[in-house]
Design an enzyme around this catalytic site. Structure first.
Site, PDB file in Angstrom:
ATOM      1  N   ASN A  65       2.004  -7.309  12.004  1.00  0.00           N
ATOM      2  CA  ASN A  65       1.926  -8.125  10.799  1.00  0.00           C
ATOM      3  C   ASN A  65       2.966  -7.685   9.779  1.00  0.00           C
ATOM      4  O   ASN A  65       4.042  -8.263   9.684  1.00  0.00           O
ATOM      5  CB  ASN A  65       0.508  -8.058  10.219  1.00  0.00           C
ATOM      6  CG  ASN A  65       0.167  -9.278   9.398  1.00  0.00           C
ATOM      7  OD1 ASN A  65       1.020  -9.858   8.734  1.00  0.00           O
ATOM      8  ND2 ASN A  65      -1.085  -9.693   9.438  1.00  0.00           N
ATOM      9  N   ASP A  66       2.656  -6.649   9.033  1.00  0.00           N
ATOM     10  CA  ASP A  66       3.543  -6.237   7.936  1.00  0.00           C
ATOM     11  C   ASP A  66       4.920  -5.797   8.430  1.00  0.00           C
ATOM     12  O   ASP A  66       5.908  -5.941   7.714  1.00  0.00           O
ATOM     13  CB  ASP A  66       2.887  -5.105   7.135  1.00  0.00           C
ATOM     14  CG  ASP A  66       1.535  -5.532   6.561  1.00  0.00           C
ATOM     15  OD1 ASP A  66       1.440  -6.682   6.088  1.00  0.00           O
ATOM     16  OD2 ASP A  66       0.588  -4.737   6.625  1.00  0.00           O
ATOM     17  N   VAL A  67       5.002  -5.266   9.662  1.00  0.00           N
ATOM     18  CA  VAL A  67       6.277  -4.728  10.160  1.00  0.00           C
ATOM     19  C   VAL A  67       7.260  -5.825  10.574  1.00  0.00           C
ATOM     20  O   VAL A  67       8.389  -5.541  10.946  1.00  0.00           O
ATOM     21  CB  VAL A  67       6.063  -3.748  11.334  1.00  0.00           C
ATOM     22  CG1 VAL A  67       5.246  -2.544  10.889  1.00  0.00           C
ATOM     23  CG2 VAL A  67       5.410  -4.432  12.531  1.00  0.00           C
TER      24      VAL A  67
ATOM     25  N   ALA B 239      -1.418  -4.476   4.487  1.00  0.00           N
ATOM     26  CA  ALA B 239      -0.870  -4.497   3.134  1.00  0.00           C
ATOM     27  C   ALA B 239      -1.545  -5.555   2.264  1.00  0.00           C
ATOM     28  O   ALA B 239      -1.294  -5.632   1.068  1.00  0.00           O
ATOM     29  CB  ALA B 239       0.634  -4.744   3.166  1.00  0.00           C
TER      30      ALA B 239
END
Length: 469
Positions: A391-393, A432
């Site tokens: 997701n965030d990466v 996040a």
């Protein structure tokens, strides 16, 4: 003679600890590194046990037995639980250092003031503060990772939090300074437990404002704290081996934490005091963003026509235990002559190397695991980027949105691929707490569902498809 044997044993154990770390640098020799670490620990225990001054052998046997009773079940946890198991290991290390330091203070004090020199007291205080804060901090981290009900998953913040936390630490150091100057004072034995209590509370308060996205870095930092407490214990006990092993542990944890922080473009202070991971409120008046879904059949057809596919794994793959299905997909694509690589972000998952371990378990060649910095230049030539629970990466907001908590964090450039399929359990945000801009891109199609099931269906579709690429 016995002294010479002991010293030789400690030397061999120290060398094995160094080799263990060196061999664990690469998957090809990692297993050898684990064996070297186990051998070093066994030699260190046996050589210490054989020293003439060591008694109470039944207690030692009982402690070893207790270690096996706890350790064997912990060795059999699923790979998805390895991050919290690692945090528990740090907690045990911190507890050991703290308890040894506590016992040493009271035993040395009975020997007289000359036994508690200023140097020994400084080492002892460092040992108990680092040990006990590692104990509670690691337990809190394990609780967050395990999603224990009474441990808040999201950051817990309140006004003046950092001032209170640092104030508690300063108070503990202040009391410690008083005891160091006057170890023989009548009040010292009663003030000493106050340092322990403050360190325990500080460990809890240090972790509760930190969100899940920072857990890989937090685990590495706690690793370094446990190592440093072991170094201090080595000075207290005059053990060169403990100093060596603790320094290796502490420095490797610190280096790992630096790598993690660099991967997120953030500082230690920001990780420890920045409350990263809070859920952001949606901006009022903004347009509702819409996902584009794709069918399994449609995704399989696009994959079949590709020349170059990059699979980007994340924590969703770990939760679904989809690594073996990913291997089957890898095999199906390779059969068709398609180039397949895995893009590994340094903080994907919940601990350093989490994705590497899972993929290695599925026997995916580590030569096809490519780090973020190496794969990113290739991404514009990639036909399909398959995001499996990451997701965030892969969130492009890290590049463009200055108000985003992940702004500046290096990401895998999945959005630069010609097309993207993103497998996701739900529409919930990642660690996040923010939406992923990638999912609303014109090039992205969503495959909602459990990663293991979705990839299993893709494999079936490809296996039933028409032959070679």
């Amino acid at each position: 003679m016995m002294f010479a044997i002991n010293q030789l044993g400690y030397l061999v154990a120290s060398a094995l600890f160094i080799f263990a770390l060196h061999w664990m640098n690469t998957p090809a020799t990692a297993r050898k590194g684990v064996y070297a670490g186990v051998a070093a620990t066994a030699i260190a225990v046996l050589v210490t046990w054989a020293e003439p001054g060591v008694g109470h052998h039944l207690w030692i046997v009982g402690a070893i037995a207790a270690g096996f009773v706890v350790g064997v079940p912990l060795s059999r946890v699923p790979l998805t639980a390895v991050p919290q198991r690692t945090a528990l290991s740090h907690a045990f290390g911190g507890a050991a250092a703290g308890l040894v330091g506590t016992a040493e203070f009271y035993l040395r004090r009975m020997e007289g003031p000359e036994a508690l020199t200023p140097f020994r007291m400084v080492a002892l205080i460092a040992e108990i503060i680092l040990g006990y804060l590692t104990l509670t901090g690691s337990l809190m981290a394990a609780g967050k990772l395990q999603e224990v009900k009474w441990v808040p998953q999201r950051p817990v913040t309140y006004p003046g939090q950092n001032v209170i936390n640092l104030g508690l630490l300063a108070l503990a150091v202040g009391i410690a300074a008083g005891i160091t100057i006057h170890p023989e004072a009548a009040w010292a034995p009663y003030a000493f437990p106050a340092i322990i209590a403050l360190a325990l509370v500080f460990g809890v308060l240090l972790i509760i404002p930190i969100g899940g996205a920072d857990m890989p870095t937090v685990i590495a930092i706690l690793n370094s704290y446990a190592g440093l407490s072991a170094v201090a214990m080595g000075f207290v006990l005059d053990s060169k081996l403990l100093i060596t092993a603790g320094a290796l542990d502490g420095s490797s944890g610190l280096i790992l934490a630096i790598i993690m922080c660099k991967a997120m473009n953030r500082s230690f202070t920001n990780v420890l005091f920045g409350a990263f991971g809070q859920v952001q409120q949606a901006k009022a008046g903004g347009e509702e963003k819409v996902y584009k879904s794709e069918t399994i059949e449609g995704a399989a057809q696009v994959l079949e026509q590709a020349n170059y596919v990059v699979i980007i794994p994340g924590y969703g793959m770990a939760v679904a235990q989809a690594q073996h299905k990913v291997r089957e997909l890898y095999d199906q694509l390779k059969k068709r002559g398609i180039t397949v690589k895995f893009a590994i972000h340094p903080v994907a998952g919940r601990m350093p190397g989490h994705m590497n371990v899972l993929l290695a378990e599925a026997d995916i060649p580590y030569t096809d695991l490519v780090e973020m910095d190496e794969i990113n230049p290739d991404m514009p030539q990639v036909d399909v980027a398959l995001v499996v629970g990451a997701n965030d990466v892969v969130n492009p907001a890290a590049r463009t949105d200055k108000s985003s908590p992940i702004f500046g964090m290096p990401i895998i450039d999945a959005d630069k691929a010609r097309s993207v399929f993103a497998i996701k359990r739900s529409k919930n945000p990642g660690f996040a707490g923010i939406d992923n801009e990638l999912y609303f891109s014109d090039r992205t199609w969503m495959l909602f569902g459990d990663a293991k099931n979705v990839i299993g269906e893709l494999v079936k579709e490809l296996a039933g498809g028409s032959g070679m690429h």
